[in-house]
Design a protein around this motif. Structure first.
Motif, PDB file in Angstrom:
ATOM      1  N   ARG A  67      40.422  39.182  24.021  1.00 38.42           N
ATOM      2  CA  ARG A  67      39.830  38.109  24.830  1.00 38.42           C
ATOM      3  C   ARG A  67      40.784  37.657  25.929  1.00 38.42           C
ATOM      4  O   ARG A  67      40.371  37.471  27.088  1.00 38.42           O
ATOM      5  CB  ARG A  67      39.456  36.931  23.927  1.00 38.42           C
ATOM      6  CG  ARG A  67      38.251  37.201  23.033  1.00 38.42           C
ATOM      7  CD  ARG A  67      38.047  36.085  22.019  1.00 38.42           C
ATOM      8  NE  ARG A  67      36.848  36.312  21.214  1.00 38.42           N
ATOM      9  CZ  ARG A  67      36.589  35.689  20.068  1.00 38.42           C
ATOM     10  NH1 ARG A  67      37.459  34.791  19.596  1.00 38.42           N
ATOM     11  NH2 ARG A  67      35.485  35.941  19.404  1.00 38.42           N
ATOM     12  N   GLN A  68      42.051  37.450  25.588  1.00 39.25           N
ATOM     13  CA  GLN A  68      43.015  36.972  26.591  1.00 39.25           C
ATOM     14  C   GLN A  68      43.104  37.922  27.774  1.00 39.25           C
ATOM     15  O   GLN A  68      43.122  37.495  28.937  1.00 39.25           O
ATOM     16  CB  GLN A  68      44.395  36.807  25.961  1.00 39.25           C
ATOM     17  CG  GLN A  68      45.474  36.452  26.998  1.00 39.25           C
ATOM     18  CD  GLN A  68      46.857  36.322  26.398  1.00 39.25           C
ATOM     19  OE1 GLN A  68      47.055  35.620  25.425  1.00 39.25           O
ATOM     20  NE2 GLN A  68      47.831  37.004  26.986  1.00 39.25           N
ATOM     21  N   PHE A  69      43.188  39.219  27.493  1.00 37.64           N
ATOM     22  CA  PHE A  69      43.364  40.192  28.565  1.00 37.64           C
ATOM     23  C   PHE A  69      42.051  40.673  29.167  1.00 37.64           C
ATOM     24  O   PHE A  69      42.052  41.446  30.123  1.00 37.64           O
ATOM     25  CB  PHE A  69      44.169  41.385  28.053  1.00 37.64           C
ATOM     26  CG  PHE A  69      45.573  41.035  27.665  1.00 37.64           C
ATOM     27  CD1 PHE A  69      46.442  40.453  28.584  1.00 37.64           C
ATOM     28  CD2 PHE A  69      46.035  41.248  26.376  1.00 37.64           C
ATOM     29  CE1 PHE A  69      47.739  40.117  28.231  1.00 37.64           C
ATOM     30  CE2 PHE A  69      47.327  40.921  26.017  1.00 37.64           C
ATOM     31  CZ  PHE A  69      48.178  40.345  26.944  1.00 37.64           C
ATOM     32  N   GLY A  70      40.927  40.240  28.605  1.00 36.86           N
ATOM     33  CA  GLY A  70      39.626  40.608  29.175  1.00 36.86           C
ATOM     34  C   GLY A  70      39.302  42.078  29.022  1.00 36.86           C
ATOM     35  O   GLY A  70      38.571  42.643  29.850  1.00 36.86           O
ATOM     36  N   TYR A  71      39.787  42.708  27.961  1.00 35.27           N
ATOM     37  CA  TYR A  71      39.596  44.146  27.809  1.00 35.27           C
ATOM     38  C   TYR A  71      38.117  44.538  27.753  1.00 35.27           C
ATOM     39  O   TYR A  71      37.730  45.611  28.211  1.00 35.27           O
ATOM     40  CB  TYR A  71      40.288  44.659  26.544  1.00 35.27           C
ATOM     41  CG  TYR A  71      41.795  44.689  26.623  1.00 35.27           C
ATOM     42  CD1 TYR A  71      42.464  44.916  27.820  1.00 35.27           C
ATOM     43  CD2 TYR A  71      42.567  44.496  25.481  1.00 35.27           C
ATOM     44  CE1 TYR A  71      43.853  44.943  27.877  1.00 35.27           C
ATOM     45  CE2 TYR A  71      43.959  44.529  25.535  1.00 35.27           C
ATOM     46  CZ  TYR A  71      44.589  44.752  26.724  1.00 35.27           C
ATOM     47  OH  TYR A  71      45.954  44.787  26.783  1.00 35.27           O
ATOM     48  N   ALA A  72      37.272  43.681  27.160  1.00 37.29           N
ATOM     49  CA  ALA A  72      35.859  44.016  26.999  1.00 37.29           C
ATOM     50  C   ALA A  72      35.007  43.553  28.177  1.00 37.29           C
ATOM     51  O   ALA A  72      33.795  43.798  28.198  1.00 37.29           O
ATOM     52  CB  ALA A  72      35.322  43.418  25.706  1.00 37.29           C
ATOM     53  N   LEU A  73      35.624  42.893  29.160  1.00 40.20           N
ATOM     54  CA  LEU A  73      34.882  42.429  30.332  1.00 40.20           C
ATOM     55  C   LEU A  73      34.738  43.554  31.352  1.00 40.20           C
ATOM     56  O   LEU A  73      35.563  44.462  31.413  1.00 40.20           O
ATOM     57  CB  LEU A  73      35.607  41.248  30.976  1.00 40.20           C
ATOM     58  CG  LEU A  73      35.844  40.010  30.103  1.00 40.20           C
ATOM     59  CD1 LEU A  73      36.615  38.956  30.884  1.00 40.20           C
ATOM     60  CD2 LEU A  73      34.531  39.436  29.577  1.00 40.20           C
ATOM     61  N   ASN A  74      33.692  43.482  32.160  1.00 42.53           N
ATOM     62  CA  ASN A  74      33.576  44.447  33.251  1.00 42.53           C
ATOM     63  C   ASN A  74      34.439  43.990  34.425  1.00 42.53           C
ATOM     64  O   ASN A  74      35.000  42.894  34.413  1.00 42.53           O
ATOM     65  CB  ASN A  74      32.112  44.654  33.662  1.00 42.53           C
ATOM     66  CG  ASN A  74      31.446  43.365  34.155  1.00 42.53           C
ATOM     67  OD1 ASN A  74      32.048  42.565  34.870  1.00 42.53           O
ATOM     68  ND2 ASN A  74      30.196  43.152  33.759  1.00 42.53           N
ATOM     69  N   ASP A  75      34.541  44.821  35.437  1.00 41.62           N
ATOM     70  CA  ASP A  75      35.437  44.503  36.556  1.00 41.62           C
ATOM     71  C   ASP A  75      35.035  43.220  37.270  1.00 41.62           C
ATOM     72  O   ASP A  75      35.902  42.449  37.707  1.00 41.62           O
ATOM     73  CB  ASP A  75      35.452  45.660  37.558  1.00 41.62           C
ATOM     74  CG  ASP A  75      36.279  46.841  37.077  1.00 41.62           C
ATOM     75  OD1 ASP A  75      37.064  46.655  36.133  1.00 41.62           O
ATOM     76  OD2 ASP A  75      36.139  47.936  37.634  1.00 41.62           O
ATOM     77  N   GLU A  76      33.756  42.975  37.384  1.00 39.34           N
ATOM     78  CA  GLU A  76      33.305  41.767  38.071  1.00 39.34           C
ATOM     79  C   GLU A  76      33.678  40.521  37.283  1.00 39.34           C
ATOM     80  O   GLU A  76      34.084  39.506  37.849  1.00 39.34           O
ATOM     81  CB  GLU A  76      31.786  41.822  38.269  1.00 39.34           C
ATOM     82  CG  GLU A  76      31.229  40.645  39.052  1.00 39.34           C
ATOM     83  CD  GLU A  76      29.733  40.750  39.271  1.00 39.34           C
ATOM     84  OE1 GLU A  76      29.153  39.803  39.830  1.00 39.34           O
ATOM     85  OE2 GLU A  76      29.142  41.779  38.889  1.00 39.34           O
ATOM     86  N   GLU A  77      33.555  40.592  35.970  1.00 40.20           N
ATOM     87  CA  GLU A  77      33.909  39.447  35.129  1.00 40.20           C
ATOM     88  C   GLU A  77      35.412  39.226  35.090  1.00 40.20           C
ATOM     89  O   GLU A  77      35.895  38.103  35.200  1.00 40.20           O
ATOM     90  CB  GLU A  77      33.400  39.686  33.700  1.00 40.20           C
ATOM     91  CG  GLU A  77      31.895  39.655  33.551  1.00 40.20           C
ATOM     92  CD  GLU A  77      31.458  40.061  32.153  1.00 40.20           C
ATOM     93  OE1 GLU A  77      30.550  39.414  31.620  1.00 40.20           O
ATOM     94  OE2 GLU A  77      32.031  41.040  31.610  1.00 40.20           O
ATOM     95  N   ALA A  78      36.173  40.307  34.929  1.00 38.34           N
ATOM     96  CA  ALA A  78      37.609  40.185  34.692  1.00 38.34           C
ATOM     97  C   ALA A  78      38.423  39.986  35.971  1.00 38.34           C
ATOM     98  O   ALA A  78      39.430  39.301  35.973  1.00 38.34           O
ATOM     99  CB  ALA A  78      38.117  41.423  33.953  1.00 38.34           C
ATOM    100  N   LEU A  79      38.025  40.617  37.050  1.00 36.52           N
ATOM    101  CA  LEU A  79      38.739  40.575  38.328  1.00 36.52           C
ATOM    102  C   LEU A  79      40.088  41.295  38.246  1.00 36.52           C
ATOM    103  O   LEU A  79      40.363  42.234  38.979  1.00 36.52           O
ATOM    104  CB  LEU A  79      38.971  39.138  38.803  1.00 36.52           C
ATOM    105  CG  LEU A  79      37.734  38.310  39.154  1.00 36.52           C
ATOM    106  CD1 LEU A  79      38.151  36.914  39.593  1.00 36.52           C
ATOM    107  CD2 LEU A  79      36.916  38.972  40.250  1.00 36.52           C
TER     108      LEU A  79
END
Length: 421
Positions: free
Chosen positions: A127-139
């Protein structure tokens, strides 16, 4: 948190770690933007010394392909500034040529049985590193581009050290290059820096990078001794470097910039430490200390102290609990009601869930998203599904206010996880 936190974070990311191989001195190259972390390439008489190896095997290979513009010598020596995987993940790309891998010993031993927490660290780190987020979500990941493993650009590929330094200072000559390797615990207990006296260059790892450091990681972990971190910065500054090459963000070039930036960076961290301890000694609760600790005016708006990764609030909380423990001195908190019992009693006092629904709607409409989150947790504790839905909405409203990539990721990833369940 600021009104345009996401915008500030994006602006920072466009300038803090450009994709470049910068030759900072003859035969010495600072590599930024090729991975989440930086690497430093030092050209010896017959081979290359590589300080850190980026975060994935594929990215390390791409870096070396780009380096062939400058040299075709093989990597024979790797030095890790510390053990975080984003600095070691590319080492496997050099297994055919490397003959020695040097690391620093851990001056802050890991608590026994920490391995039993692997699952929760995995969830919270993701969650902290946004590994499961897509590029738009994570930036991005705050102090660098997204890690290769998060965007299908290679994987962690670790090589183990062949030598672990236990001395506080070690002198070595490697392929004609004189290096001083100095233990300097900070972000990790196994952090060290590399001093190239002849060139006036110091490779500092993650004890300095160009924003507020992760003095306390929200994924969890042992206390990062803030006082010891300050001591390590003092040690770094004692070497009177002309150039400082960090493990993330851009280099400091010239003695004037090195002195000014490192001095302000060190003083800001020390100021937060001392103010926190003073507030604690006055008997203030942790939230009261958080509210009163702030940087001196001349440090508040410096770009390299922006809260794009760690935050001052998290730092204060980490110091508070490290020195005083969980108890804040208020006897009410010695045996608090558990969260489920508290929620039932609060809802009974409020009178109805409908009043909570209305208050959450008003909070979302007025931009008081933290209040919406806290009210949502009351509903969640009594197993009301509307609590999940309102929490998802509040998390997604809160995320764009965050300048810290870590907290922004955590809000969005947690909302996505709630939505799936």
């Amino acid at each position: 948190m600021i009104k345009k936190g996401e915008e500030a974070l994006e602006k920072f990311s466009t300038t803090a770690y450009p994709k470049a191989i910068n030759q900072v001195a003859k035969g010495i190259y600072h590599v930024t933007g090729y991975g989440h972390s930086n690497a430093i390439v030092i050209e010896g008489e017959r081979s290359l010394i590589l300080i850190d190896t980026l975060d994935s095997n594929e990215r390390a290979k791409k870096m070396m392909t780009a380096m062939r513009k400058y040299t075709d010598k093989p990597v024979k020596t790797i030095i890790f500034t510390h053990g975080h995987p984003d600095h070691r993940g590319g080492s496997g790309a050099f297994k055919e040529t490397v003959t020695e891998i040097i690391a620093f010993s851990n001056k802050q031993p890991v608590l026994k049985h920490t391995a039993l927490l692997a699952d929760v660290f995995e969830v919270r780190g993701k969650r902290q590193f946004g590994y499961a987020l897509n590029d738009e979500e994570a930036l991005l990941q705050g102090i660098g581009i997204r890690e290769g493993k998060a965007v299908n650009d290679g994987k962690y590929d670790f090589l183990a050290p062949t030598e672990v330094l236990t001395a506080d200072q070690t002198e070595r000559v490697i392929d004609g290059i004189h290096l001083t390797l100095v233990a300097a615990p900070g972000e990790t207990g196994d952090t060290g820096f590399i001093w190239l006296k002849e060139q006036g260059i110091l490779c500092c790892g993650d004890n300095y990078y160009g924003c507020w450091p992760n003095l306390s990681a929200i994924r969890g972990g042992q206390y990062r001794d803030v006082a010891e971190w300050v001591d390590s910065l003092d040690k770094i500054m004692s070497y009177d470097a002309e150039i400082v090459l960090p493990g993330h963000t851009k280099a400091l070039i010239g003695k004037a910039q090195v002195t000014e930036v490192l001095g302000n960076f060190r003083n800001a961290i020390n100021e937060v430490l001392l103010q926190t301890l003073q507030g604690m000694n006055e008997g203030k609760a942790v939230d009261e200390v958080v509210a009163c600790v702030q940087l001196p005016a001349h440090l508040q708006h410096l770009p390299y102290l922006g809260e794009y990764y760690g935050t001052i609030e998290w730092t204060v909380k980490a110091i508070y609990y490290a020195y005083l423990g969980w108890y804040d001195g208020n006897p009410t908190n010695l045996h608090r009601l558990n969260s489920k019992a508290y929620a039932h009693k609060m809802l009974a006092l409020i009178g109805s869930k409908e009043k909570v629904y209305q208050e959450i709607e008003q909070a979302l409409a007025s931009g008081t998203y933290q209040w919406a989150l806290e009210l949502s947790d009351l509903l969640i504790q009594v197993e009301d599904k509307k609590g999940d839905l309102s929490k998802i909405a509040a998390l997604r409203k809160q995320a764009p206010l965050e300048t810290s990539a870590n907290s922004r990721h955590y809000y969005l990833a947690y909302a996505n996880d709630l939505e799936k369940n």
